[in-house]
Motif scaffolding. Structure first.
Motif, mmCIF file in Angstrom:
data_model
loop_
_atom_site.group_PDB
_atom_site.id
_atom_site.type_symbol
_atom_site.label_atom_id
_atom_site.label_comp_id
_atom_site.label_asym_id
_atom_site.label_seq_id
_atom_site.Cartn_x
_atom_site.Cartn_y
_atom_site.Cartn_z
ATOM 1 N N GLU A 1 67.999 29.046 105.123
ATOM 2 C CA GLU A 1 69.253 29.763 104.870
ATOM 3 C C GLU A 1 69.063 31.276 104.968
ATOM 4 O OE1 GLU A 1 71.834 30.955 100.909
ATOM 5 O OE2 GLU A 1 70.906 28.964 100.976
ATOM 6 N N LYS A 2 67.962 31.771 104.394
ATOM 7 C CA LYS A 2 67.771 33.218 104.294
ATOM 8 C C LYS A 2 67.124 33.844 105.530
ATOM 9 C CE LYS A 2 69.565 33.770 100.297
ATOM 10 N NZ LYS A 2 70.811 34.591 100.165
ATOM 11 N N LEU A 3 66.278 33.097 106.224
ATOM 12 C CA LEU A 3 65.450 33.717 107.266
ATOM 13 C C LEU A 3 65.770 33.265 108.665
ATOM 14 C CD1 LEU A 3 61.939 33.664 105.580
ATOM 15 C CD2 LEU A 3 63.710 35.392 105.439
ATOM 16 N N ALA A 4 66.648 32.275 108.839
ATOM 17 C CA ALA A 4 66.929 31.805 110.187
ATOM 18 C C ALA A 4 67.479 32.938 111.029
ATOM 19 C CB ALA A 4 67.930 30.649 110.142
ATOM 20 N N ASP A 5 67.145 32.916 112.323
ATOM 21 C CA ASP A 5 67.556 33.975 113.231
ATOM 22 C C ASP A 5 69.065 34.140 113.262
ATOM 23 O OD1 ASP A 5 65.480 35.377 114.520
ATOM 24 O OD2 ASP A 5 64.935 33.570 115.622
ATOM 25 N N THR A 6 69.491 35.389 113.245
ATOM 26 C CA THR A 6 70.872 35.743 113.549
ATOM 27 C C THR A 6 70.802 36.886 114.540
ATOM 28 O OG1 THR A 6 70.998 37.340 111.728
ATOM 29 C CG2 THR A 6 71.695 35.095 111.259
ATOM 30 N N PRO A 7 71.856 37.150 115.309
ATOM 31 C CA PRO A 7 71.782 38.176 116.345
ATOM 32 C C PRO A 7 71.366 39.529 115.843
ATOM 33 C CG PRO A 7 73.732 36.808 116.656
ATOM 34 C CD PRO A 7 73.112 36.388 115.343
ATOM 35 N N GLN A 8 71.782 39.926 114.620
ATOM 36 C CA GLN A 8 71.459 41.251 114.146
ATOM 37 C C GLN A 8 70.069 41.361 113.535
ATOM 38 O OE1 GLN A 8 73.761 39.279 112.840
ATOM 39 N NE2 GLN A 8 73.822 39.341 110.609
#
Length: 310
Positions: free
Chosen positions: A301-308
């Motif tokens: 939840e906390k560390l999964a890749d997001t674009p930013q």
């Protein structure tokens, strides 16, 4: 062999597994809170009871005999089953409880995991967390680690896992340094600059970069007056104008956003052993305790890749 005799050998079998996992009597004794001589006597008693030699002992190392290899496989299976039985009490209900031991690389631990620990502990009040930060991979069995984060292409054989996020690096320098020394236009220009590099192993000052569009690769040997194996210290050196540094993007993100540092050769990717995907790993086990599942879900939840993020 009578049942009571077999029961008496079970502790010796567990000690035997630990000796093989750690490779020496002294290491096993330290982890078991015993002495090397006591561990040696227990192995000797097990060999005498079974009527076979399990280990060949030399002054430098231990080696399993053919009979010892077969015995170890069965004793290890027995110990795994025993651990599964122990976890049943934690799985009696849905509430995560108990202690989770997590091993992570130092930079990821410092920058990504440690800041999230207070929220995890608040969310799961019956779970304790032991966070071990080391760049030396720990064995999930021998080290008695529940979960580990490693930079790898895919889970090693025998382990299950989920990808957390891509770990990339950015070459950066302070605006003041670039104003004074100029901005490199190609990796071949880097040897003419002061560079801040990792100084853990021979060859750490050899940088390999790959162009994002053309896939051209370039290896250069850099130099500089400052080298450190701590990513935050490298970033502080860059901010202070000591040279061009290669920093994990998650470490440099805030300084980049605030303009304290500027990306150098942004179209080139820095390739290193610390480049790739951070995987969260664990032993495949259909009886995965709720405490481990809670931490796995939390980190995803906390560390999964997001674009930013990257």
């Amino acid at each position: 062999m009578r049942t009571n005799q077999l029961m008496g050998l079970l502790p010796y079998m567990a000690v035997f597994v630990k000796v093989v996992e750690l490779g020496s009597f002294s290491a096993a004794a330290e982890q078991l809170g015993s002495s090397a001589s006591s561990v040696s006597r227990q192995i000797a008693s097990l060999e005498a009871a079974l009527g076979v030699r399990l280990l060949e002992r030399t002054t430098r190392r231990l080696r399993l005999t053919e009979a010892g290899s077969a015995a170890w496989a069965r004793c290890d299976e027995m110990l795994r089953s025993a651990r599964s039985v122990v976890t049943l009490s934690e799985q009696a209900g849905d509430t995560p409880q108990g202690c989770v031991r997590l091993s992570v690389p130092r930079a990821i631990g410092n920058q990504l995991i440690a800041p999230a620990v207070p929220e995890f502990l608040r969310r799961f009040p019956q779970v304790d967390l032991q966070l071990m930060m080391t760049d030396r991979p720990l064995d999930l069995i021998a080290g008695e680690i529940d979960l580990a984060i490693r930079i790898t292409d895919q889970p090693p054989p025998g382990l299950a896992g989920r990808p957390l996020r891509h770990i990339s690096h950015v070459l950066c320098a302070s605006p003041g340094y670039l104003h004074q020394r100029g901005t490199p236009q190609h990796p071949r220009d880097l040897p003419q600059h002061d560079c801040i590099w990792l100084a853990e192993r021979p060859g750490d000052n050899s940088w390999r970069l790959r162009h994002g569009e053309t896939q051209e690769e370039q290896a250069v040997t850099v130099r500089g007056r400052y080298a450190t194996n701590h990513s935050r210290a490298r970033l502080e050196g860059v901010i202070a104008g000591l040279g061009i540094g290669c920093i994990q993007r998650f470490t440099a993100a805030q300084a980049l956003a605030e303009g304290q540092v500027v990306a150098v050769l942004p179209e080139w990717e820095y390739m290193t052993s610390y480049y790739g995907t951070a995987w969260l790993l664990w032993q495949p086990n259909r009886f995965l305790p709720p405490k481990c599942r809670a931490l796995i879900d939390f980190l995803l939840e906390k560390l999964a890749d997001t674009p930013q993020q990257d």
